[in-house]
Design a protein around this motif. Structure first.
Motif, PDB file in Angstrom:
ATOM      1  N   THR A 143      35.316  32.584  33.013  1.00 25.19           N
ATOM      2  CA  THR A 143      36.409  32.525  33.988  1.00 25.19           C
ATOM      3  C   THR A 143      37.754  32.601  33.281  1.00 25.19           C
ATOM      4  O   THR A 143      38.638  33.365  33.692  1.00 25.19           O
ATOM      5  N   SER A 156      38.413  33.843  30.358  1.00 23.92           N
ATOM      6  CA  SER A 156      38.565  35.199  29.811  1.00 23.92           C
ATOM      7  C   SER A 156      39.024  36.165  30.897  1.00 23.92           C
ATOM      8  O   SER A 156      39.910  36.992  30.673  1.00 23.92           O
ATOM      9  N   ALA A 157      38.443  36.047  32.090  1.00 23.86           N
ATOM     10  CA  ALA A 157      38.860  36.901  33.210  1.00 23.86           C
ATOM     11  C   ALA A 157      40.299  36.572  33.627  1.00 23.86           C
ATOM     12  O   ALA A 157      41.086  37.478  33.904  1.00 23.86           O
ATOM     13  N   GLN A 158      40.640  35.283  33.653  1.00 27.30           N
ATOM     14  CA  GLN A 158      42.002  34.883  34.010  1.00 27.30           C
ATOM     15  C   GLN A 158      43.019  35.475  33.042  1.00 27.30           C
ATOM     16  O   GLN A 158      44.087  35.935  33.450  1.00 27.30           O
ATOM     17  N   GLY A 206      42.519  38.032  30.969  1.00 25.30           N
ATOM     18  CA  GLY A 206      42.379  39.469  30.761  1.00 25.30           C
ATOM     19  C   GLY A 206      42.023  39.817  29.330  1.00 25.30           C
ATOM     20  O   GLY A 206      42.235  40.946  28.875  1.00 25.30           O
ATOM     21  N   ASN A 244      41.946  36.669  43.193  1.00 25.45           N
ATOM     22  CA  ASN A 244      40.855  37.597  42.851  1.00 25.45           C
ATOM     23  C   ASN A 244      40.778  38.765  43.844  1.00 25.45           C
ATOM     24  O   ASN A 244      40.511  39.896  43.449  1.00 25.45           O
ATOM     25  N   ARG A 289      43.587  41.191  42.967  1.00 24.98           N
ATOM     26  CA  ARG A 289      43.249  41.962  41.779  1.00 24.98           C
ATOM     27  C   ARG A 289      42.240  43.059  42.117  1.00 24.98           C
ATOM     28  O   ARG A 289      42.353  44.184  41.660  1.00 24.98           O
TER      29      ARG A 289
END
Length: 177
Positions: free
Chosen positions: A16, A18-20, A22, A169, A172
């Motif tokens: 999570t 890492s996704a936040q 980028g 999300n 995005r």
């Protein structure tokens, strides 16, 4: 040495974050604050990265909506106003200095890194430099510890009490990110 209280990260937390961000999350020791839905909001990062680089920012704001809110607030030129408050209000100044000392104690409870000794984050104890770092500290430490971080959170258009993860999300996804 003792570790400040924060949840150790799960694999899902790292994914999570890492996704936040980028990018791959690195050297995350724990989740220092969470959204009301449970998603990471602030990560605690090792004071020395795996490659040996000193990293003074123990509390790092990862939640995209919170980060955007602090960026928007910085763009409104609120930082000079907060800097003036620091210069003119002895109570705020004393509390900010104590926040700096608390931050240092938290980080040194994990590891002492001589290269960053006495350096906390966000301009503490005498400047207002980065609302992201100050808000992260406020979220991690709780209300009343960092007066400038608390003010930034109160003035921003994001609240730790309202989940914006799903909205963020969706935004995005609709933007093709």
């Amino acid at each position: 040495m003792t570790t400040p209280p924060f949840d150790p990260p799960s694999e899902a937390d790292i994914a999570t974050v890492s996704a936040q961000l980028g990018r791959p999350a690195r050297n995350v020791l724990g989740i220092a604050a969470r959204c009301v839905c449970g998603a990471p909001t602030v990560v605690a990062t090792a004071p020395r990265l795996d490659d040996g680089t000193p990293f003074p920012t123990l509390y790092y704001l990862s939640h995209p909506a919170a980060t955007a809110a602090m960026s928007d607030l910085e763009a409104t030129q609120v930082m000079p106003v907060l800097q003036d408050l620091l210069a003119t209000d002895e109570t705020v100044r004393d509390a900010y200095r104590l926040a700096h000392e608390t931050y240092l104690a938290d980080r040194e409870g994990i590891a002492v890194v001589p290269e960053i000794e006495g350096i906390s984050a966000g301009g503490m104890p005498v400047r207002v430099k980065c609302l992201h770092a100050l808000a992260a500290h406020s979220l991690a430490a709780g209300p009343g510890v960092n007066p400038i971080g608390d003010l930034a959170l109160a003035q921003g258009d994001w609240s730790p009490l309202v989940c914006q993860c799903v909205d963020y999300n969706k935004d995005r996804a609709s933007a093709g990110q």
